[in-house]
Write an enzyme that holds these catalytic residues in place. Sequence first.
Site, PDB file in Angstrom:
ATOM      1  N   GLU A   1      45.164  45.303  43.511  1.00  0.00           N
ATOM      2  CA  GLU A   1      46.972  45.377  43.851  1.00  0.00           C
ATOM      3  C   GLU A   1      46.609  46.642  43.269  1.00  0.00           C
ATOM      4  OE1 GLU A   1      43.795  44.289  42.183  1.00  0.00           O
ATOM      5  OE2 GLU A   1      43.491  44.788  39.794  1.00  0.00           O
TER       6      GLU A   1
ATOM      7  N   HIS B   1      49.201  36.984  41.519  1.00  0.00           N
ATOM      8  CA  HIS B   1      48.074  37.195  40.857  1.00  0.00           C
ATOM      9  C   HIS B   1      48.446  39.292  41.095  1.00  0.00           C
ATOM     10  CE1 HIS B   1      44.221  37.190  39.507  1.00  0.00           C
ATOM     11  NE2 HIS B   1      43.780  38.718  39.778  1.00  0.00           N
ATOM     12  N   GLU B   2      47.987  39.139  42.559  1.00  0.00           N
ATOM     13  CA  GLU B   2      48.197  40.857  42.485  1.00  0.00           C
ATOM     14  C   GLU B   2      49.430  41.399  42.004  1.00  0.00           C
ATOM     15  OE1 GLU B   2      45.907  41.688  42.831  1.00  0.00           O
ATOM     16  OE2 GLU B   2      44.790  39.900  43.799  1.00  0.00           O
TER      17      GLU B   2
ATOM     18  N   HIS C   1      49.079  41.519  38.048  1.00  0.00           N
ATOM     19  CA  HIS C   1      47.938  43.608  37.300  1.00  0.00           C
ATOM     20  C   HIS C   1      49.091  44.167  36.919  1.00  0.00           C
ATOM     21  CE1 HIS C   1      44.310  41.838  37.745  1.00  0.00           C
ATOM     22  NE2 HIS C   1      44.516  41.876  38.658  1.00  0.00           N
TER      23      HIS C   1
ATOM     24  N   GLU D   1      42.045  40.830  34.337  1.00  0.00           N
ATOM     25  CA  GLU D   1      41.599  39.301  35.017  1.00  0.00           C
ATOM     26  C   GLU D   1      41.962  38.233  34.666  1.00  0.00           C
ATOM     27  OE1 GLU D   1      42.149  39.754  38.514  1.00  0.00           O
ATOM     28  OE2 GLU D   1      40.765  41.848  38.763  1.00  0.00           O
TER      29      GLU D   1
ATOM     30  N   ASP E   1      30.010  45.667  39.764  1.00  0.00           N
ATOM     31  CA  ASP E   1      30.702  44.784  40.578  1.00  0.00           C
ATOM     32  C   ASP E   1      29.445  43.221  40.060  1.00  0.00           C
ATOM     33  OD1 ASP E   1      31.632  43.863  42.978  1.00  0.00           O
ATOM     34  OD2 ASP E   1      29.874  44.226  44.066  1.00  0.00           O
TER      35      ASP E   1
ATOM     36  N   TYR F   1      37.621  36.200  34.463  1.00  0.00           N
ATOM     37  CA  TYR F   1      39.029  35.434  35.750  1.00  0.00           C
ATOM     38  C   TYR F   1      39.719  34.130  35.262  1.00  0.00           C
ATOM     39  CZ  TYR F   1      38.922  38.971  39.910  1.00  0.00           C
ATOM     40  OH  TYR F   1      39.064  39.467  40.690  1.00  0.00           O
TER      41      TYR F   1
HETATM   42  N1  BES Z   1      41.079  43.845  40.819  1.00  0.00           N
HETATM   43  C1  BES Z   1      40.871  42.156  42.082  1.00  0.00           C
HETATM   44  C2  BES Z   1      39.718  42.598  43.184  1.00  0.00           C
HETATM   45  C3  BES Z   1      39.007  43.154  42.794  1.00  0.00           C
HETATM   46  C4  BES Z   1      37.851  42.967  41.214  1.00  0.00           C
HETATM   47  C5  BES Z   1      37.582  44.024  43.612  1.00  0.00           C
HETATM   48  C6  BES Z   1      36.652  43.831  41.372  1.00  0.00           C
HETATM   49  C7  BES Z   1      37.081  44.394  42.943  1.00  0.00           C
HETATM   50  C8  BES Z   1      36.509  44.473  41.544  1.00  0.00           C
HETATM   51  C9  BES Z   1      41.856  40.815  42.459  1.00  0.00           C
HETATM   52  O1  BES Z   1      43.253  41.391  41.694  1.00  0.00           O
HETATM   53  C10 BES Z   1      41.333  40.044  42.337  1.00  0.00           C
HETATM   54  O2  BES Z   1      41.370  39.597  41.624  1.00  0.00           O
HETATM   55  N2  BES Z   1      41.789  39.336  44.109  1.00  0.00           N
HETATM   56  C11 BES Z   1      40.619  38.151  44.089  1.00  0.00           C
HETATM   57  C12 BES Z   1      42.740  37.275  44.083  1.00  0.00           C
HETATM   58  C13 BES Z   1      42.834  36.272  43.147  1.00  0.00           C
HETATM   59  C14 BES Z   1      44.006  35.966  43.311  1.00  0.00           C
HETATM   60  C15 BES Z   1      42.053  35.784  42.560  1.00  0.00           C
HETATM   61  C16 BES Z   1      40.038  37.799  45.531  1.00  0.00           C
HETATM   62  O3  BES Z   1      40.325  38.901  46.338  1.00  0.00           O
HETATM   63  O4  BES Z   1      40.215  36.990  45.341  1.00  0.00           O
HETATM   64 ZN    ZN Z   2      43.114  39.802  40.170  1.00  0.00          ZN
END
Ligand code: BES
Ligand code: ZN
Length: 611
Positions: free
Chosen positions: A278, A302-303, A306, A325, A385, A393
């Site tokens: 995002e 989703h993005e 954010h 999330e 991480d 989520y």
């Molecule tokens: N912000 C996240 C990606 C992220 C989270 C990167 C934590 C590094 C550390 C992003 O918004 C996200 O949640 N992406 C998901 C997609 C979503 C539709 C659930 C993904 O990348 O799968």
């Molecule tokens: Zn996200």
Amino acid sequence: MKPVYTILIAGLMFGACNKEMKVKNHTYGNYEDVRISHIALDLNVDFEKKSLSGTAVLNIENLTGASEIVLDHKNMDIEGAEVDGKEATFTIGKYDSTLGAPLIIPITKESKKITVKYRTHADAEALQWLSPEQTHDKKQPFLFSQSQAILARTWIPLMDAPAIRFTYEATIKVPNHLLALMSAANPTEKNKEGIYHFKQEKPIPSYLMAIAVGDVEFKNLGRNTGVYAEPGMIEKSAWEFESMQSMVDSAEALYGPYAWGRYDVLVLPPSFPFGGMENPVLTFATPTIIAGDRSLVSLVAHELAHSWSGNLVTNETWNDFWLNEGFTVYFEQRIMEKIYGHDYAEMLTALSRGELQRTIDSMMIDPEQKPDTKLFLNLDGRNPDDGVTDIAYEKGRFFLRSIENVVGRKNWDAFIIQYFSENSFKTMTTERFIDYLQKNLLNKNTEWAAKINYKDWIYGEGLPENCEKIESTELKKVSAAVTNYSKTRDVAAIDTAGYTTHHWLFLLRNLPKMSAQEMKNLDAKFGLSKGGNSEILCDWFQLCVRNGYNDANNEMRTFLNSVGRRKFLTPIYRELIATTEGKKLAIDIFNQAQSGYHAVAVKTLKDMLGI
Ligand code: BES
Ligand code: ZN
């Protein structure tokens, strides 16, 4: 109080210094003493050396009269430092493989500007430098960053924690024929000089710092929306994202004005390790959502969501990640419902509910993972991480949904609008959220708090008993087909007419244990191994491994070599390592494919494969 752990400063560059450094919330930054209000970058992008080099100028305010500023940095050479234009003697502390090292610069009460001259290493984890062959069009190299959670420090020396916000500007010099883009107001066309200027006038946390450089084009999609992609992907991407403007309009109608001016999406080469990121103004997205049928666009919702939950109201620490999330998944679902209707949105939610149950069941039987089924995490001394699981989520989303169910949509929506507007450009902790919820919503009815029981959700392991089960009329049809197949093993009777991606996913996730021959029959009827939808392929290959259907190994190898999205890689590799033979194959494929994976995916997979 959260525990802190200490790191001894080794005192490298300029004399020894044996002071103990406190690390709290994954940063060495002394942000309670020194405030960073603005960062100006001046960087040259060198594809041959795989390096960014130049200066970062930080505007600071010394709040407490501290004698030094401490910054985070990792995998970069510090070539010099100045304080208000005068050369300064800096010190570098002990290196930690997760956090990097503190960069310490002496300051006075009056100090206003810190200049750091630096050069990033080729293995800076945030940055992925792609050769032309690793892009879609295969003509020009490509660079992109991924700063979340704590990787901004590998390409900018700064205080790298979400509690700290600053505005930024940048001058970026790139090779001719390439365009530079950032999480800021962006150019739509290349210029001859290859020099691009950026301004982000809204204060953002470091994890939203982003850069991409490549042969990309822009296409407008609506009033304030558009898409960037490589020339060979731009038309397909624009078609796929046809609903983007209406997503922005729907989101604004739900929860208040969009704060960031434009909303554009950049479609990256396939090695992007996430589905989406995002970055303000410019979401970064995997090309695997360009399915050709618009079936995976909920990721854009989703993005986009954010832009409120996360980018406006930001988790103060990574322990509060669910606030980013969980809210976003909830909001995403509301956008999808508004555009595509209740049944479609509930089908997606029902599918996720199944996934959440699977995640909970597997984490609860592992004593190491069990504590991470709480919404409020304890990531002190760990890599943030580790907190990126379905819990933040989906458990987060179902917690918020349960509040909606108790208080009713009208009250809930009014609360969210107020929550976003009163907390814009601020950070939020779990505790303060609960307090805010109590004072602004639960106080309206004495029965609500007991019904919601937030303590179970936030501080309890597993899923509260009353977590909603979702009924989806669409998925019931698939259930019927699964039941019938389980009894008859008759592939011909599976009628997939009218199936969307999500029907397929539900089918694959619920099929019984099958023999290799039965898998072969399924593959023969539906051509699954040769399919083009990455979500379906991901589930299909897991099933192939689980059921010992090796005929699909070549296609699976090709898939694992062509995508770098961690969400697809990990479950397939995990399935593979369950047997000795599979593990051999997994390591072999990984060795072949890893040069195409981003550092964050490589790290996860190496940990998993034990190499
Ligand atoms: N912000 C996240 C990606 C992220 C989270 C990167 C934590 C590094 C550390 C992003 O918004 C996200 O949640 N992406 C998901 C997609 C979503 C539709 C659930 C993904 O990348 O799968
Ligand atoms: Zn996200």
